[in-house]
Every structure is written in C-alpha cells, then in structure tokens.
Scaffold this active site. Structure first.
Site, PDB file in Angstrom:
ATOM      1  N   CYS A 111       0.862  -1.252  -0.009  1.00  0.00           N
ATOM      2  CA  CYS A 111      -0.112   0.108   0.031  1.00  0.00           C
ATOM      3  C   CYS A 111       0.940   1.260  -0.079  1.00  0.00           C
ATOM      4  O   CYS A 111       0.456   2.303   0.027  1.00  0.00           O
ATOM      5  CB  CYS A 111      -1.043   0.026   1.361  1.00  0.00           C
ATOM      6  SG  CYS A 111      -1.790  -1.713   1.469  1.00  0.00           S
ATOM      7  N   HIS A 146      -3.884   7.324   6.140  1.00  0.00           N
ATOM      8  CA  HIS A 146      -3.985   6.234   5.501  1.00  0.00           C
ATOM      9  C   HIS A 146      -5.376   5.527   5.821  1.00  0.00           C
ATOM     10  O   HIS A 146      -5.933   4.879   4.914  1.00  0.00           O
ATOM     11  CB  HIS A 146      -2.739   5.097   6.334  1.00  0.00           C
ATOM     12  CG  HIS A 146      -2.754   3.800   5.816  1.00  0.00           C
ATOM     13  ND1 HIS A 146      -2.498   3.566   4.323  1.00  0.00           N
ATOM     14  CD2 HIS A 146      -2.810   2.505   6.109  1.00  0.00           C
ATOM     15  CE1 HIS A 146      -2.540   2.533   3.852  1.00  0.00           C
ATOM     16  NE2 HIS A 146      -2.649   1.811   4.981  1.00  0.00           N
ATOM     17  N   GLU A 194      -2.729   4.754  13.924  1.00  0.00           N
ATOM     18  CA  GLU A 194      -2.559   5.818  13.057  1.00  0.00           C
ATOM     19  C   GLU A 194      -2.875   7.003  13.951  1.00  0.00           C
ATOM     20  O   GLU A 194      -2.065   8.227  13.981  1.00  0.00           O
ATOM     21  CB  GLU A 194      -3.171   6.073  11.820  1.00  0.00           C
ATOM     22  CG  GLU A 194      -3.082   7.036  10.923  1.00  0.00           C
ATOM     23  CD  GLU A 194      -3.536   7.069   9.556  1.00  0.00           C
ATOM     24  OE1 GLU A 194      -4.303   6.300   9.091  1.00  0.00           O
ATOM     25  OE2 GLU A 194      -2.980   8.061   8.564  1.00  0.00           O
ATOM     26  N   LYS A 240     -10.163   6.989   1.380  1.00  0.00           N
ATOM     27  CA  LYS A 240     -10.589   5.612   1.275  1.00  0.00           C
ATOM     28  C   LYS A 240     -12.065   5.405   1.284  1.00  0.00           C
ATOM     29  O   LYS A 240     -12.534   4.506   0.842  1.00  0.00           O
ATOM     30  CB  LYS A 240      -9.787   4.894   1.979  1.00  0.00           C
ATOM     31  CG  LYS A 240      -8.299   4.890   1.356  1.00  0.00           C
ATOM     32  CD  LYS A 240      -7.550   3.636   2.498  1.00  0.00           C
ATOM     33  CE  LYS A 240      -6.129   3.422   2.064  1.00  0.00           C
ATOM     34  NZ  LYS A 240      -5.193   4.498   2.329  1.00  0.00           N
ATOM     35  N   HIS A 273      -9.635   1.294  -0.949  1.00  0.00           N
ATOM     36  CA  HIS A 273      -8.124   1.145  -0.570  1.00  0.00           C
ATOM     37  C   HIS A 273      -7.581   0.539  -2.079  1.00  0.00           C
ATOM     38  O   HIS A 273      -7.724  -0.572  -2.562  1.00  0.00           O
ATOM     39  CB  HIS A 273      -7.979  -0.021   0.382  1.00  0.00           C
ATOM     40  CG  HIS A 273      -6.453  -0.080   0.964  1.00  0.00           C
ATOM     41  ND1 HIS A 273      -5.588   0.582  -0.053  1.00  0.00           N
ATOM     42  CD2 HIS A 273      -5.944  -0.457   1.729  1.00  0.00           C
ATOM     43  CE1 HIS A 273      -4.490   0.507   0.705  1.00  0.00           C
ATOM     44  NE2 HIS A 273      -4.414   0.123   1.848  1.00  0.00           N
ATOM     45  N   PHE A 325       1.180  -3.073   4.472  1.00  0.00           N
ATOM     46  CA  PHE A 325       1.652  -4.355   5.128  1.00  0.00           C
ATOM     47  C   PHE A 325       2.928  -4.632   4.978  1.00  0.00           C
ATOM     48  O   PHE A 325       3.792  -4.186   3.998  1.00  0.00           O
ATOM     49  CB  PHE A 325       1.015  -5.416   4.155  1.00  0.00           C
ATOM     50  CG  PHE A 325      -0.583  -5.754   4.695  1.00  0.00           C
ATOM     51  CD1 PHE A 325      -1.272  -5.175   5.751  1.00  0.00           C
ATOM     52  CD2 PHE A 325      -1.211  -6.651   4.164  1.00  0.00           C
ATOM     53  CE1 PHE A 325      -2.247  -5.533   6.164  1.00  0.00           C
ATOM     54  CE2 PHE A 325      -2.580  -7.328   4.497  1.00  0.00           C
ATOM     55  CZ  PHE A 325      -3.086  -6.653   5.571  1.00  0.00           C
TER      56      PHE A 325
END
Lengths: 89, 405
Positions: B162, B294, B305, B326, B331, B390
């Site tokens: 990502c 994010h 976050e 998002k 995403h 990830f």
C-alpha cells in the site's frame, strides 16, 4: 460426538500456540494464552477447512474483540455451525 | 537543494476517469463503493468494492495492444497520459531522456495471472498466451508509460504493497533533487478486484461487508478499490523556465519500516515516517493543516494511526483536519499513495478538506477531527499524505501550497 469436536478444536488451537494439548482448557482467556487477531485468523482458517464450515465475520470491529474470549467460545461457534450444516439440505 | 513542484495530475478510479471528476466527487462526498460487477460474487463473503465504472478498454486502446495490457497497465497509461497532457509537456526531443518514470504497483498483473492459472489448472489447457509474462510483470506499467509517451530516461516500478506509489513518488523526488532528471512521471496503479484477490483478502478477515467507515466505531474493515494516479514532478527551475502551471510544491518525504509484523501496524514506525517527512521539509509539526490519513477502516490501522499522529503533533493534533478519502475511492493498494497525494493537492488548491464519508459515530480510540461526512472549507498551506503498508513499510509525503519565495 460433541466432545470429539471440542477435543479437535482445542487440539488445533493448541497446535497454533505451541501449547501442550493438556494445557489448553476451554475456560482460559485466549488473551492470556497469547492469541492475537492474526493467530485467530489462522486458527479460523484451519477450523473452516477441517469441519467444512464458514465462520462469519463479526458485524464491526467492536464486536470482533468480543467474538472469542475463551476457547469455549470457539468450540461453541464451531459446534453451532456444524449443526447448521447438518440441518441444511 | 533543488525545489520540486507538481505540474500535472491524472487519475482513474471509482470516482471517475479523470482528475476533474475525481476532485468533484471527492469534495461532494460522492463515493464509488458498490456491489462487485467484474465477476460473479455468488458464495463470496465480500461482495463490494470501489470499481472503475463505465470503463471500456476499447475506447482507449486498439484490440492488438490489449493483448499486452493488463487492466492495471491500462489504468497506469490513462492516468499518465492525462497527467502529461495536463502539464502541457512535450516529451519528444531532448526532454525525453531527462524525464524519469517511477510508477508503483502492489501486485501488478493480477487478472492476467489468474486467467493463466484458470487455463492451466482448471481448464487443463497446456498453453498460455505468449504475452502472459510481459503482461503480468509489475514493471509493465512503467515500461508502457515510457513507450507510450516516448520517455527515454530512467524508468522502473516500485513495490511495497500500500506504499508502492509513496515510494515511487519519494524516489522520483530524490532523482529530481539529485539532478538525475528534470521531470518525473510518477505514481502507482492497481487492478485487484479479481476473484483470487478478493478471496485472499476475505481470509484475512479485515474486509467490510457494508461499506468503508474509517475511524468510526462501527467500522467493519476496508474495501478494495482499483485505479491509478500519476503526478508530474518537475524541478522548480524547469517548471519556471517553461512557464508551467504549478499545483503545489512537494516539500518533503519520509520513509520508515516498522521491523515488526507483516500485517499488524506499529505506531512508532508511522510516527518516524511522519517525523522524517517534517525533517526533510524543514517544517515544524505546527505548520501542517490537513492530513490525508492512511485510514483503512480496519480494527488495527485507525487507532494506531491516530496515536502516531498524537505522538508527532502533540497539542497541535487537535487542530488538524484528518480525513480518509478511502471511504470514497476504496483502498487502491499500489495506487493509494498516488490518488491520496492528488486528493491532498486538490485540498490545498481548493482550500477544502475532503470528508471521511460513511462516518457514523466516534470510536473512543480515534479522537481526532476526521472531517466527518461533509467537506470543509478551511485555510491551509501544508497537507500531509500518509501510507502505512503491510509489512510495516511506511511513506509520508508533504505538499505545500506553492509560493515563489
């Protein structure tokens, strides 16, 4: 029959946690055994494969934390889903 | 150090096929999440995605070309063509070799890979299409951008799940600062709404069934999106010399790794990436006005976050507008940092913070101002765009409203 399901579920869980099977008791909080969400995802995958069931996701992230507090919760969900499968034509 | 500016943008996503539609829908909170139409979801737990709708490859490419273009490459090409046209660049001639292409992707030609597997293992065929390899390789997007636009400078893909596009944009920035190129075509593309990918995500149990509700207490996970975003980066000198329109300055970037887990994020890694971006830009935390988070809407990301933002910004955290787009474009994995960089630049240009849509009620673990459901007009000079992938690979980009001094 039910006891053998419980035995198999506890065995699978113990295997994922490198625990001796005898130390895996239904009432012990999973958190105390070091089961995090990742480990649980792997355990659920193996349970689904073994018993040919689909363990549903909880409705939201709040319920996710409540879904499986002890191994007994996991055993009960698995037994319920196996029952449902038997009753589905 | 050479200053680097953004002089062109292009995108294709669930919010439309171009930059103009993307920004309009973003600011209206008009999301693109809906039932999956690209394959039959009978028997799937996950049945929603943020697909690129109304897309016909034949409108943009010749039939013969399409045998070599995976869906992710098509998207990469379309956003790059739009960005180059938007920048008014003529890449023919001497500029061709002074231009770089750095375009990321998380996976690459997933649909091509799956079609090949189906032929081999399900249909028991013995042959695959001869272009299977060049079509599925993650660098196919970067190659095609260079061929399509006649760019002969350095060209390659970056991959870090990502953060793929975040690393692409960061590397492009470094190349321009170092004098390796004057112009960079950079961003990322992904086309992962495929049977295999959705099945794989289902097993991770991080996927929403209803919709994407970042930072909301009743969020149930992420929604996969697809698309591509491309930025044209240029050294300020080069942009000035040709009288280019400047959207924003890319003031800094930060990268870090958690060194922790393939899946679970760590607040410390996220904080270090944000601090690194501030250091790179020579900015104080208090100068940031808006963060495009994010914000995946998973159980893990959103509180992590949030606490990372608190750690970096201290008292100023409460004054920040923080939103996750998002919630509207899903995403988009390898395209995420690029589309969200574009959302951040649009926020600076319009002086409007895009909303976090589908927001129902606050989560006690997520206590920032997430601009719930409705866009907000506000004065802003600096926007930060976060990507925490990830594997704990983090990138943070800092954009500043362009001023001459």
């Amino acid at each position: 029959m039910n006891d053998s399901i419980e035995d198999a579920v506890l065995g699978i869980m113990a295997g994922h946690m490198d625990l001796e099977r005898e130390k895996m008791t239904p009432a012990t909080p999973l958190q105390d055994l070091g089961v995090d969400s990742l480990k649980m995802v792997e355990i659920m995958f193996e349970l689904e494969e073994r018993f040919d069931i689909n363990i549903p996701d909880p409705e939201n992230v709040g319920q996710q934390e409540q879904q499986f507090r002890t191994a007994a919760d996991v055993v009960n969900v698995v037994k319920g889903l196996i029952e449902d499968r038997k009753n589905t034509p | 150090m050479k200053r680097v500016v953004v002089t062109g943008m292009g995108c294709i996503s669930a919010l439309g096929h171009n930059y103009r539609d993307f920004v309009r829908r973003l600011m209206q909170g008009d999301g693109g999440i809906g039932p999956i139409t690209l394959f039959d979801t009978e028997g799937f737990m996950v049945r929603i995605a943020a697909e690129v709708k109304g897309y016909h490859a034949g409108d943009h490419f010749e039939e013969k070309q399409l045998s070599q273009l995976d869906r992710f490459t098509q998207f990469a090409l379309l956003s790059s063509r739009e960005a180059v046209a938007d920048a008014g660049l003529d890449l023919k001639g001497p500029l061709a070799e002074r231009t770089a292409v750095v375009h990321g992707t998380g996976v690459g030609g997933q649909a091509t890979q799956e079609a090949g597997c189906k032929r081999l293992f399900a249909m028991k065929e013995k042959r695959l299409h001869p272009f299977t390899v060049p079509k599925l390789m993650p660098s196919a997007g970067a190659s095609w951008i260079s061929m399509d636009l006649g760019i002969t400078g350095p060209a390659f893909a970056t991959t870090s799940a990502c953060s793929s596009a975040g690393h692409a944009i960061s590397v492009a920035l470094m190349m321009l600062r170092s004098g390796l190129a004057d112009v960079a075509v950079t961003g990322g593309a992904e086309a992962s709404v495929t049977e295999g990918t959705i099945r794989a995500w289902e097993s991770l149990r991080v996927m929403a069934k209803d919709t994407c509700r970042p930072f909301s207490a009743s969020r149930s996970g992420m929604v996969i999106g697809e698309g591509s975003g491309t930025l044209i980066l240029e050294t300020l000198d080069h942009a000035r010399n040709r009288g280019a329109n400047i959207y924003a300055e890319l003031s800094g970037f930060g990268m870090s790794s958690d060194a922790h887990s393939l899946i679970q994020p760590l607040a410390d890694g996220a904080s270090r990436a944000m601090n690194a971006a501030l250091d790179d830009a020579g900015m104080e935390p208090g100068s940031v006005d808006y963060i495009n988070a994010h914000g995946t809407a998973t159980a893990q990301n959103d509180p992590t976050e949030t606490s990372a933002i608190h750690a970096v910004f201290g008292d100023h955290a409460a004054k920040l507008a923080v939103s996750s787009s998002k919630s509207m474009h899903g995403h988009t994995l390898g395209a995420a940092s690029a589309l969200e960089a574009i959302a951040s630049i649009a926020a600076l240009n319009k002086q409007i913070a895009p909303p976090t849509t589908n927001f129902l009620e606050p989560d006690p673990k997520c206590d920032l101002d997430y601009v719930p459901n409705t866009a907000r007009s506000m004065s802003m000079n600096v926007a930060m765009s976060n990507s925490f992938a990830f594997g704990g690979l983090n990138t943070v980009l800092l954009f500043r409203r362009f001023t001459e001094d």
